[in-house]
Design a protein around this motif. Structure first.
Motif, PDB file in Angstrom:
ATOM      1  N   UNK A   1       0.820  -1.209   0.000  1.00  0.00           N
ATOM      2  CA  UNK A   1       0.000   0.000   0.000  1.00  0.00           C
ATOM      3  C   UNK A   1       0.851   1.256   0.000  1.00  0.00           C
ATOM      4  N   UNK A   2       1.939   1.247   0.743  1.00  0.00           N
ATOM      5  CA  UNK A   2       2.793   2.427   0.880  1.00  0.00           C
ATOM      6  C   UNK A   2       3.865   2.510  -0.202  1.00  0.00           C
ATOM      7  N   UNK A   3       4.263   1.367  -0.750  1.00  0.00           N
ATOM      8  CA  UNK A   3       5.338   1.342  -1.763  1.00  0.00           C
ATOM      9  C   UNK A   3       4.881   0.495  -2.953  1.00  0.00           C
ATOM     10  N   UNK A   4       3.938   0.995  -3.753  1.00  0.00           N
ATOM     11  CA  UNK A   4       3.474   0.221  -4.914  1.00  0.00           C
ATOM     12  C   UNK A   4       4.584  -0.068  -5.921  1.00  0.00           C
ATOM     13  N   UNK A   5       5.683   0.699  -5.858  1.00  0.00           N
ATOM     14  CA  UNK A   5       6.814   0.434  -6.757  1.00  0.00           C
ATOM     15  C   UNK A   5       7.482  -0.914  -6.491  1.00  0.00           C
ATOM     16  N   UNK A   6       7.083  -1.599  -5.422  1.00  0.00           N
ATOM     17  CA  UNK A   6       7.600  -2.954  -5.207  1.00  0.00           C
ATOM     18  C   UNK A   6       7.319  -3.847  -6.409  1.00  0.00           C
ATOM     19  N   UNK A   7       6.204  -3.597  -7.088  1.00  0.00           N
ATOM     20  CA  UNK A   7       5.898  -4.364  -8.300  1.00  0.00           C
ATOM     21  C   UNK A   7       6.986  -4.158  -9.358  1.00  0.00           C
TER      22      UNK A   7
ATOM     23  N   UNK B   1      24.243   2.277   5.977  1.00  0.00           N
ATOM     24  CA  UNK B   1      23.876   3.458   5.208  1.00  0.00           C
ATOM     25  C   UNK B   1      23.056   4.388   6.091  1.00  0.00           C
ATOM     26  N   UNK B   2      23.482   5.643   6.165  1.00  0.00           N
ATOM     27  CA  UNK B   2      22.727   6.624   6.929  1.00  0.00           C
ATOM     28  C   UNK B   2      22.724   7.955   6.189  1.00  0.00           C
ATOM     29  N   UNK B   3      21.845   8.817   6.599  1.00  0.00           N
ATOM     30  CA  UNK B   3      21.693  10.120   5.970  1.00  0.00           C
ATOM     31  C   UNK B   3      20.453  10.785   6.527  1.00  0.00           C
ATOM     32  N   UNK B   4      20.124  11.969   6.063  1.00  0.00           N
ATOM     33  CA  UNK B   4      18.940  12.667   6.583  1.00  0.00           C
ATOM     34  C   UNK B   4      17.676  11.829   6.429  1.00  0.00           C
ATOM     35  N   UNK B   5      16.859  11.827   7.469  1.00  0.00           N
ATOM     36  CA  UNK B   5      15.602  11.089   7.396  1.00  0.00           C
ATOM     37  C   UNK B   5      15.122  10.678   8.760  1.00  0.00           C
ATOM     38  N   UNK B   6      13.812  10.582   8.902  1.00  0.00           N
ATOM     39  CA  UNK B   6      13.211  10.175  10.158  1.00  0.00           C
ATOM     40  C   UNK B   6      12.572   8.811  10.057  1.00  0.00           C
ATOM     41  N   UNK B   7      11.716   8.520  11.024  1.00  0.00           N
ATOM     42  CA  UNK B   7      11.036   7.226  11.093  1.00  0.00           C
ATOM     43  C   UNK B   7       9.756   7.329  10.271  1.00  0.00           C
ATOM     44  N   UNK B   8       9.935   7.417   8.947  1.00  0.00           N
ATOM     45  CA  UNK B   8       8.817   7.745   8.066  1.00  0.00           C
ATOM     46  C   UNK B   8       8.841   6.895   6.800  1.00  0.00           C
ATOM     47  N   UNK B   9       7.668   6.821   6.172  1.00  0.00           N
ATOM     48  CA  UNK B   9       7.582   6.102   4.913  1.00  0.00           C
ATOM     49  C   UNK B   9       8.379   6.794   3.815  1.00  0.00           C
ATOM     50  N   UNK B  10       8.531   8.097   3.880  1.00  0.00           N
ATOM     51  CA  UNK B  10       9.370   8.784   2.890  1.00  0.00           C
ATOM     52  C   UNK B  10      10.786   8.221   2.905  1.00  0.00           C
TER      53      UNK B  10
ATOM     54  N   UNK C   1      12.524   5.272  -0.095  1.00  0.00           N
ATOM     55  CA  UNK C   1      13.804   5.508  -0.753  1.00  0.00           C
ATOM     56  C   UNK C   1      14.802   4.417  -0.410  1.00  0.00           C
ATOM     57  N   UNK C   2      14.880   4.071   0.877  1.00  0.00           N
ATOM     58  CA  UNK C   2      15.914   3.144   1.336  1.00  0.00           C
ATOM     59  C   UNK C   2      15.694   1.718   0.848  1.00  0.00           C
ATOM     60  N   UNK C   3      14.435   1.295   0.711  1.00  0.00           N
ATOM     61  CA  UNK C   3      14.193  -0.100   0.351  1.00  0.00           C
ATOM     62  C   UNK C   3      14.705  -0.418  -1.052  1.00  0.00           C
ATOM     63  N   UNK C   4      14.694   0.568  -1.947  1.00  0.00           N
ATOM     64  CA  UNK C   4      15.170   0.278  -3.296  1.00  0.00           C
ATOM     65  C   UNK C   4      16.669  -0.040  -3.300  1.00  0.00           C
ATOM     66  N   UNK C   5      17.428   0.582  -2.409  1.00  0.00           N
ATOM     67  CA  UNK C   5      18.859   0.286  -2.322  1.00  0.00           C
ATOM     68  C   UNK C   5      19.094  -1.085  -1.703  1.00  0.00           C
ATOM     69  N   UNK C   6      18.237  -1.449  -0.742  1.00  0.00           N
ATOM     70  CA  UNK C   6      18.385  -2.780  -0.155  1.00  0.00           C
ATOM     71  C   UNK C   6      18.028  -3.871  -1.160  1.00  0.00           C
ATOM     72  N   UNK C   7      17.006  -3.639  -1.979  1.00  0.00           N
ATOM     73  CA  UNK C   7      16.651  -4.629  -2.990  1.00  0.00           C
ATOM     74  C   UNK C   7      17.756  -4.769  -4.042  1.00  0.00           C
TER      75      UNK C   7
END
Length: 274
Positions: free
Chosen positions: A73-79, A244-253, A257-263
């Protein structure tokens, strides 16, 4: 002009075909014998999925208060990522706040057994997978980030690579949060248990170079400090990993972004182990 128009419409048709041929997203009912109940999971298979080919699998765990639908629901780009890397993505249900433990306090909560064993067996039986550690990855966000590393270090013969996104990798600073005491008991009364069920303290189980590990966390995240501590401990213990770290909080934003690098990280691992 006729040649140009012909080429243009051919290209346009090709683009339409390319963008409409997407991964398949299905909800499946799996059965947990340890908990004697059905549990739902989303399974994403790439376009062109065929029983004649074996695919790697990425298990993607949701966070506290989420469910099996949260990721898609939050990351439809998983497809798109499933298509791009030709892999299967599985997002199971972790029952709101199980932390993916086999709880010593709640007999009916055995989510380590479910995700680490029963679900893997179901996916390997029902889908055409690379049914070995070299074909499996696990990661997740927040509670699921802790869960992914917790399962990976306790099942090193099941997962060849693992990650965490903003994971609560040390639970000890948060004894009153996220229902953890419901599943582990009160920390002051069970200090050894709280260490036994925490990734940071159990990371000594990891064998150098046996698993490819990737850890991501934003600098504004309330879990940032515990992730840095895990990174430092892994470094001290000579456990190779990517941090890997950088600007960002505990958010879906941040997680989108981060999940694409892990994949991509997992895809590279799968390619190297073919």
């Amino acid at each position: 002009m006729k040649s140009f128009l012909s080429s243009f419409f051919t290209f346009s048709f090709f683009c339409i075909i390319s963008f409409t041929t997407l991964a398949s997203v299905d909800t499946v009912a799996t059965y947990s014998a340890s908990m004697q109940k059905e549990i739902k999971a989303v399974v994403i298979t790439p376009s062109g999925y065929s029983q004649s080919k074996d695919y790697p699998v990425v298990y993607l765990l949701h966070g506290y208060s989420g469910n099996y639908k949260s990721w898609i629901q939050q990351v439809p780009l998983l497809e798109t990522y499933a298509d791009q890397y030709e892999l299967i993505i599985v997002t199971p249900d972790g029952n709101f706040g199980s932390w993916y433990w086999d709880s010593p306090e709640v007999e009916s909560s055995k989510y380590e057994t479910y995700v680490g064993k029963e679900l893997v067996e179901f996916i390997d039986k029902e889908y055409s997978t690379i049914a070995s550690r070299e074909g499996r990855a696990i990661t997740g966000l927040s509670m699921g980030g802790h869960g992914a590393l917790y399962l990976a270090l306790r099942h090193q013969d099941t997962y060849g690579t693992a990650g965490s996104l903003s994971g609560g990798v040390d639970i000890s600073p948060f004894p009153e949060n996220w229902e953890m005491k419901k599943y582990l008991g009160i920390k002051a009364e069970n200090p050894e248990r709280w260490e036994e069920y925490s990734v940071l303290y159990q990371s000594n189980r990891l064998i150098p170079n046996k698993q490819k590990l990737i850890i991501s966390c934003g600098t504004e995240d309330f879990f940032y400090e515990v992730n840095v501590k895990l990174h430092e401990k892994l470094t001290y213990n000579n456990i190779p990993h990517t941090f890997i770290t950088g600007p960002g909080g505990h958010t879906w934003d941040y997680w989108r972004d981060a999940v694409q690098y892990q994949l991509l990280f997992f895809h590279n691992y799968f390619e190297q182990t073919k």
